[in-house]
Design a protein around this motif. Structure first.
Motif, short mmCIF file in Angstrom:
data_model
loop_
_atom_site.label_atom_id
_atom_site.label_comp_id
_atom_site.label_asym_id
_atom_site.label_seq_id
_atom_site.Cartn_x
_atom_site.Cartn_y
_atom_site.Cartn_z
N GLU A 41 131.44 -12.46 -55.67
CA GLU A 41 130.34 -13.50 -55.10
C GLU A 41 130.97 -14.35 -54.19
N ALA A 42 132.54 -15.15 -54.21
CA ALA A 42 133.38 -15.89 -53.43
C ALA A 42 133.99 -14.75 -52.81
N LEU A 43 134.30 -13.62 -52.97
CA LEU A 43 135.16 -12.54 -52.07
C LEU A 43 134.50 -12.59 -50.34
N GLN A 44 132.58 -12.25 -50.95
CA GLN A 44 131.58 -12.02 -50.25
C GLN A 44 131.74 -12.83 -49.68
N LEU A 45 131.40 -14.25 -50.30
CA LEU A 45 131.31 -15.71 -49.52
C LEU A 45 131.75 -15.64 -48.17
N VAL A 46 133.92 -15.81 -48.45
CA VAL A 46 134.93 -16.20 -47.03
C VAL A 46 134.45 -15.61 -46.84
N SER A 47 134.08 -14.11 -46.43
CA SER A 47 134.16 -13.11 -45.58
C SER A 47 133.15 -13.25 -44.34
N GLU A 48 131.66 -13.52 -45.24
CA GLU A 48 131.41 -13.81 -44.21
C GLU A 48 131.27 -15.47 -43.52
N LEU A 49 131.70 -16.13 -43.54
CA LEU A 49 132.27 -17.65 -43.33
C LEU A 49 133.24 -17.37 -42.34
N LEU A 50 134.28 -16.37 -42.81
CA LEU A 50 135.42 -16.31 -41.40
C LEU A 50 134.95 -15.79 -40.44
N ASP A 51 133.80 -14.47 -40.45
CA ASP A 51 133.35 -14.03 -39.98
C ASP A 51 132.30 -14.63 -39.09
N GLU A 52 131.48 -15.97 -38.76
CA GLU A 52 131.04 -16.73 -38.42
C GLU A 52 131.81 -17.75 -37.90
N GLN A 53 133.11 -17.75 -37.97
CA GLN A 53 133.61 -18.19 -37.37
C GLN A 53 134.15 -20.14 -38.03
N TYR A 54 133.24 -20.45 -38.88
CA TYR A 54 133.44 -21.53 -40.42
C TYR A 54 134.94 -21.11 -40.13
N GLU A 55 135.52 -22.64 -40.88
CA GLU A 55 137.28 -22.86 -41.45
C GLU A 55 136.82 -23.36 -42.90
N VAL A 56 137.38 -22.41 -43.47
CA VAL A 56 137.71 -22.79 -45.58
C VAL A 56 139.05 -22.78 -45.80
N PRO A 57 139.44 -24.61 -45.86
CA PRO A 57 139.80 -25.30 -45.87
C PRO A 57 140.37 -25.35 -47.68
N LEU A 58 139.92 -24.97 -48.61
CA LEU A 58 139.70 -25.04 -49.42
C LEU A 58 139.14 -23.85 -50.87
N VAL A 59 139.31 -23.32 -51.35
CA VAL A 59 139.14 -22.87 -52.52
C VAL A 59 139.49 -23.01 -54.14
N ILE A 60 138.55 -23.82 -54.77
CA ILE A 60 138.40 -24.31 -56.13
C ILE A 60 137.71 -23.25 -56.86
N ALA A 61 138.81 -22.34 -57.95
CA ALA A 61 138.87 -21.48 -58.70
C ALA A 61 139.18 -21.35 -59.93
N ASP A 62 137.84 -21.14 -60.96
CA ASP A 62 137.97 -20.69 -62.45
C ASP A 62 139.01 -20.03 -62.91
N TYR A 63 140.27 -19.99 -63.42
CA TYR A 63 140.98 -19.10 -64.12
C TYR A 63 140.08 -17.52 -65.18
N PHE A 64 139.77 -18.88 -65.90
CA PHE A 64 138.38 -17.77 -66.68
C PHE A 64 137.34 -17.34 -65.51
N MET A 65 137.19 -15.71 -65.67
CA MET A 65 136.15 -15.61 -64.84
C MET A 65 135.96 -13.71 -64.90
N PRO A 66 134.96 -13.68 -65.20
CA PRO A 66 134.40 -11.96 -65.84
C PRO A 66 135.41 -11.24 -63.84
N ASN A 67 135.01 -10.17 -64.97
CA ASN A 67 136.14 -8.03 -64.08
C ASN A 67 137.26 -9.53 -63.22
N ILE A 68 137.66 -10.07 -62.15
CA ILE A 68 138.66 -10.60 -61.54
C ILE A 68 138.68 -11.81 -62.03
N LYS A 69 139.98 -12.86 -62.88
CA LYS A 69 140.57 -13.48 -62.59
C LYS A 69 140.77 -14.51 -61.76
N GLY A 70 140.34 -16.01 -61.93
CA GLY A 70 141.34 -16.48 -61.17
C GLY A 70 142.38 -16.54 -60.08
#
Length: 634
Positions: A41-70
């Motif tokens: 969901e995070a990867l999809q959200l980042v792609s959508e925001l970048l496509d809409e010309q938003y800037e994403v200065p910071l991502v805060i992510a937990d290390y222990f995540m299902p499927n794909i680690k932090g």
């Protein structure tokens, strides 16, 4: 410009809610905060925001995540948004995971769970500020193309170095050595644990592995920027990181080989699984060139701002001066556009003609001011020609009266023109008065010269008549005097027309001229004439002597002709402060208050005295004689 977006990623909603609250407290409403409960969901959200010309200065992510680690999530985010800063949250991340995130995702900070609110807020603020600062630096670096080329070359050299180091060192060491900044890691006791080559090169000293943090300033000659004072130990970012604080400083200098190098250092604590500080890591960057560039830009901006202020002040002063001149210049000024419409008039035109610029916009000023069609046509032709030559016009004002004016037109750029006018009413009146005064002067001259000469001729004719039959010799003398007086009168008449000085003054001075007049009169009258000079004679201004001679001549002629006196005294008194002309007789006198208004001689004497600033006094009583006194101050 769109808002900046901060993304929080954690599989626990409570953690996301807590993060969102912390971020809002730290940043307010300046940034949008988006959340995601999975890496996908995070990867999809980042792609959508970048496509809409938003800037994403910071991502805060937990290390222990299902499927794909932090660390893998941050690596993928880095691939699509390399400028985004990454912070990893976890309580049990391995050193390898941290190294992987540092190497492949440019990990900005590592924060252990549970986090301290102040530490989290400070870290987020620093990260956002770092993002904005790097963004600003990128814009500045665009101006320094040569530096970019050097950096590109350095990057290539570093890439080669990294490739060689990968064969012999661990992943973490490989990454740390490849970083374009110096990296130092200290253990919890403050002793060096790892220092990469970049840091060694910056400081230019061998690593003292047994040194403590208390010895850092002394060993590496660390000073407060712009001074020779050692940098306070408690303010060093590395020391603050060992105390659990994220810290940044860009006012640190080291002195190496006679050179001063300015450093920017960012330090953050690293916690073990129990939440205790295990290490402190700091990144050190040589910002000497950047500081120099910033100083050059700051100095240039300061100089430019100063020049702008000075030029603005100069232009304001010039404008005020021009406005003051325009408002107070004693001539009328009218500004016309390319179509001949009035755009502006000054106060003098409003004063003379009575119309303001607003009133002139609503009326046909040409028709209002000039009723005569021929005159109106002359005004139009003069305005169109705009030769700068002056031409006189009689103008009707707002109140219906007329003023005499003179106008000149000047062509300006862009088809505009300016009309400059003068109120010459006073000048015209002065010219008329001058003509009248000149007529009066000529009348006085004719009276003083011709009338007095003819009076002398008459007296000599009378005397000649009395002795004609008895004494031929005396008769001949009187006839010769008549001839002389007639010639003198004719000469004076001609001189009056030519506005020259009296002939007697041209051939001598005041006292000699009066003496000549007295001599002439003695031959024509039996009255005793006494002429006396008191004091040492001195010259007076030409105009003063001319008028004094005419007044003396008038007074003497009147006394001989009308006083029936036995004695006439003519005194010239030369004093230090004033000159006195006195003509006194013992004749029949008259009442001063009964002087006829038609007596041009006495009136002329009064006007002459006023002209030269003299004091004229006439004293007379019936049967007690007459005294005329003229006083001129030196």
């Amino acid at each position: 410009m769109s808002k900046l977006v901060i993304i929080c990623v954690d599989d626990e909603q409570t953690i996301l809610d807590s993060l969102e609250v912390e971020l809002q407290k730290a940043l307010g409403d300046e940034y949008l905060i988006e959340t995601a409960q999975s890496s996908e969901e995070a990867l999809q959200l980042v792609s959508e925001l970048l496509d809409e010309q938003y800037e994403v200065p910071l991502v805060i992510a937990d290390y222990f995540m299902p499927n794909i680690k932090g660390d893998e999530l941050l690596k993928r985010i880095h691939a699509i948004s390399p400028k985004t800063l990454k912070i990893m949250l976890t309580g049990q991340a391995s050193l390898e995971a941290v190294a992987n995130a540092i190497k492949n995702a440019k990990l900005y900070r590592y924060i252990a769970k549970p986090w301290e609110s102040e530490d989290l807020r400070l870290t987020v603020k620093e990260a956002v500020n770092s993002y904005l600062q790097h963004k600003k630096l990128a814009q500045q670096n665009a101006q320094l193309q040569q530096m970019n080329q050097d950096l590109a070359k350095l990057t290539c050299e570093q890439a080669v170095l990294i490739a060689k180091l990968q064969e012999n060192e661990s992943r973490l060491i490989q990454f740390l050595e490849a970083m374009p900044v110096g990296v130092r890691v200290f253990d919890a006791e403050g002793k060096p644990y790892y220092i990469n080559q970049k840091a060694k090169k910056i400081f230019g000293k061998e690593v003292k592995w047994d040194a403590t943090t208390e010895q850092l300033s002394e060993i590496y000659q660390v000073y407060k920027a712009g001074t020779h004072q050692e940098y306070p130990l408690e303010n060093l970012p590395l020391v603050q990181a060992l105390r659990g604080k994220n810290a940044t400083a860009n006012d640190i200098e080291i002195h190496k080989n006679g050179k001063i190098i300015t450093l920017e250092t960012r330090a953050t604590p690293i916690y073990d699984v129990k939440g205790n500080i295990a290490y402190a890591i700091d990144a050190v960057e040589d910002i000497t060139e950047r500081k120099q560039a910033e100083k050059v830009l700051a100095d240039y901006n300061q100089t430019l701002e100063k020049q702008v202020v000075e030029r603005t002040l100069e232009l304001r002063q010039q404008k005020e001066l021009l406005q003051t001149i325009f408002d107070h210049i004693p001539v009328m000024v009218v500004l016309y556009d390319a179509k001949g419409h009035i755009q502006l008039v000054n106060q003098e035109l409003e004063r003379v003609l009575g119309w303001s610029d607003l009133e002139l916009e609503k009326l046909d000023q040409l028709t209002e001011s000039h009723f005569d069609l021929e005159c109106r046509q002359q005004v139009v032709e003069h305005a169109i020609a705009a030769t700068g030559k002056w031409q006189d016009f009689k103008i009707r004002t707002q109140d219906g009266s007329y003023v005499e004016t003179s106008w000149a037109g000047i062509q300006l750029s862009h088809g505009m023109s300016i009309g400059i006018g003068q109120d010459i009413t006073n000048r015209k009146q002065a010219e008329a008065a001058s003509v009248l005064e000149e007529r009066n002067r000529l009348a006085r001259e004719i009276h003083d010269i011709l009338a007095q000469s003819f009076t002398g001729i008459i007296l000599h004719i009378q005397a000649a008549t009395q002795v004609l039959t008895d004494d031929l010799e005396a008769t001949q003398a009187h006839l010769e005097m008549i001839d002389e007086l007639a010639r003198i009168g004719l000469g004076e008449a001609r001189r009056s027309v030519a506005a020259l000085r009296p002939q007697l003054l041209e051939e001598g001075n005041l006292h000699s001229a009066l003496h000549c007049l007295v001599t002439q009169m003695r031959a024509a009258t039996d009255t005793a004439l006494i002429y006396e000079i008191k004091g040492t004679a001195y010259p007076l201004p030409v105009e003063v002597e001319s008028n004094l001679l005419r007044m003396g001549q008038e007074a003497l002629t009147n006394a001989v002709k009308h006083a029936h006196a036995g004695e006439i005294r003519i005194d010239l008194v030369y004093e230090n402060t004033q000159f006195i002309l006195r003509v006194k007789d013992n004749g029949q006198g008259f009442g001063v208050g009964k002087i006829p208004s038609s007596g041009f001689g006495l009136l002329g004497m009064s006007e002459r005295a006023e002209r030269i600033g003299a004091q004229l006094m006439i004293r007379s009583q019936p049967e007690q004689g007459t005294e005329i006194v003229v006083i001129v101050n030196r």
